[in-house]
Design a protein around this motif. Structure first.
Motif, short mmCIF file in Angstrom:
data_model
loop_
_atom_site.label_atom_id
_atom_site.label_comp_id
_atom_site.label_asym_id
_atom_site.label_seq_id
_atom_site.Cartn_x
_atom_site.Cartn_y
_atom_site.Cartn_z
N LEU A 112 2.65 10.94 -22.56
CA LEU A 112 3.94 11.04 -23.24
C LEU A 112 5.09 11.10 -22.24
N SER A 113 6.19 10.47 -22.60
CA SER A 113 7.44 10.55 -21.83
C SER A 113 8.60 10.61 -22.79
N ARG A 114 9.64 11.30 -22.38
CA ARG A 114 10.87 11.30 -23.16
C ARG A 114 11.78 10.22 -22.59
N ILE A 115 12.40 9.47 -23.48
CA ILE A 115 13.39 8.48 -23.04
C ILE A 115 14.66 8.68 -23.84
N ASP A 116 15.80 8.50 -23.15
CA ASP A 116 17.09 8.58 -23.81
C ASP A 116 17.54 7.18 -24.16
N THR A 117 17.97 6.98 -25.40
CA THR A 117 18.40 5.68 -25.87
C THR A 117 19.76 5.82 -26.54
N PRO A 118 20.43 4.72 -26.79
CA PRO A 118 21.70 4.79 -27.54
C PRO A 118 21.52 5.42 -28.92
N ASP A 119 20.30 5.36 -29.46
CA ASP A 119 20.02 5.94 -30.77
C ASP A 119 19.57 7.39 -30.68
N GLY A 120 19.54 7.95 -29.46
CA GLY A 120 19.10 9.34 -29.28
C GLY A 120 17.81 9.41 -28.49
N ALA A 121 17.36 10.63 -28.25
CA ALA A 121 16.12 10.85 -27.50
C ALA A 121 14.93 10.39 -28.32
N MET A 122 13.97 9.80 -27.62
CA MET A 122 12.74 9.35 -28.25
C MET A 122 11.57 9.75 -27.38
N VAL A 123 10.39 9.73 -27.97
CA VAL A 123 9.16 9.97 -27.23
C VAL A 123 8.44 8.63 -27.12
N LEU A 124 8.08 8.29 -25.89
CA LEU A 124 7.31 7.08 -25.63
C LEU A 124 5.87 7.51 -25.36
N ALA A 125 4.94 6.97 -26.13
CA ALA A 125 3.53 7.28 -25.94
C ALA A 125 2.80 6.03 -25.46
N ALA A 126 2.10 6.17 -24.34
CA ALA A 126 1.23 5.11 -23.84
C ALA A 126 -0.19 5.47 -24.27
N VAL A 127 -0.85 4.56 -24.98
CA VAL A 127 -2.14 4.83 -25.58
C VAL A 127 -3.19 3.91 -24.97
N ARG A 128 -4.33 4.51 -24.61
CA ARG A 128 -5.46 3.72 -24.10
C ARG A 128 -6.69 4.01 -24.92
N ASP A 129 -7.38 2.96 -25.32
CA ASP A 129 -8.65 3.07 -26.03
C ASP A 129 -9.71 3.38 -24.97
N ILE A 130 -10.38 4.51 -25.09
CA ILE A 130 -11.37 4.91 -24.09
C ILE A 130 -12.80 4.85 -24.65
N THR A 131 -13.00 4.02 -25.66
CA THR A 131 -14.32 3.87 -26.26
C THR A 131 -15.36 3.50 -25.21
N ASP A 132 -15.07 2.50 -24.38
CA ASP A 132 -16.04 2.06 -23.36
C ASP A 132 -16.36 3.18 -22.38
N ARG A 133 -15.33 3.92 -21.97
CA ARG A 133 -15.55 5.02 -21.03
C ARG A 133 -16.43 6.10 -21.65
N LYS A 134 -16.17 6.45 -22.92
CA LYS A 134 -16.97 7.46 -23.60
C LYS A 134 -18.43 7.01 -23.75
N GLN A 135 -18.63 5.73 -24.05
CA GLN A 135 -19.99 5.21 -24.18
C GLN A 135 -20.72 5.26 -22.83
#
Length: 156
Positions: A101-124
């Motif tokens: 997670l990261s916070r980013i400031d935009t003209p529309d206000g603060a937002m949260v940016l989430a980077a998502v990774r599928d870790i199915t292969d790693r778990k297997q």
């Protein structure tokens, strides 16, 4: 809307991770194509919906409380690694994910940016290593047991 600006949209699409931007109320404001592919939704099906759309139903209430806590005191971080995180695809399947997670400031206000990774292969792979370790321990135990039987005074 942010994703309408060309440089911003180009940046979102260039990133290899699935990205989702959420406003303070937990409403999805932008997604990149990688997130669409990972979760099985089209862009227009996600933008404007609650982020909990991508969370398994059994975790939605907890997620909402955690999201509200993060918005109150945002900082760049990986999600809690002590807890196994899951995403929910459009078809209802649940799969393991890592999220940063990261916070980013935009003209529309603060937002949260989430980077998502599928870790199915790693778990297997982790599960396979665990099973192989158990099998090796069983073989070693059986081998020691057999050797000890052969060396028993009754067998001499």
């Amino acid at each position: 809307m942010l994703s309408q600006t060309t440089p911003f949209k180009s940046l979102l699409e260039a990133v290899p991770d699935a990205l989702v931007g959420v406003d303070r109320e937990g409403v999805i404001r932008f997604v990149n194509h990688q997130l669409e592919l990972m979760f099985g939704y089209d862009h227009d099906e996600l933008v404007g919906r609650p982020i909990e759309t991508l969370v398994p139903e059994s975790f939605r209430t907890v997620h909402q409380a955690q999201r509200e806590g993060y918005v109150a005191a945002p900082f760049t971080r990986a999600m809690d690694t002590a807890v196994e995180l899951s995403g929910r695809r459009r078809d209802g399947t649940v799969f393991p994910v890592d999220i940063a997670l990261s916070r980013i400031d935009t003209p529309d206000g603060a937002m949260v940016l989430a980077a998502v990774r599928d870790i199915t292969d790693r778990k297997q792979a982790e599960e396979e290593r665990r099973r192989m370790g158990l099998m090796a321990a069983i073989v070693e135990y059986r081998s020691e047991e057999h050797t000890s039987e052969l060396q028993s005074p009754c067998n001499l």
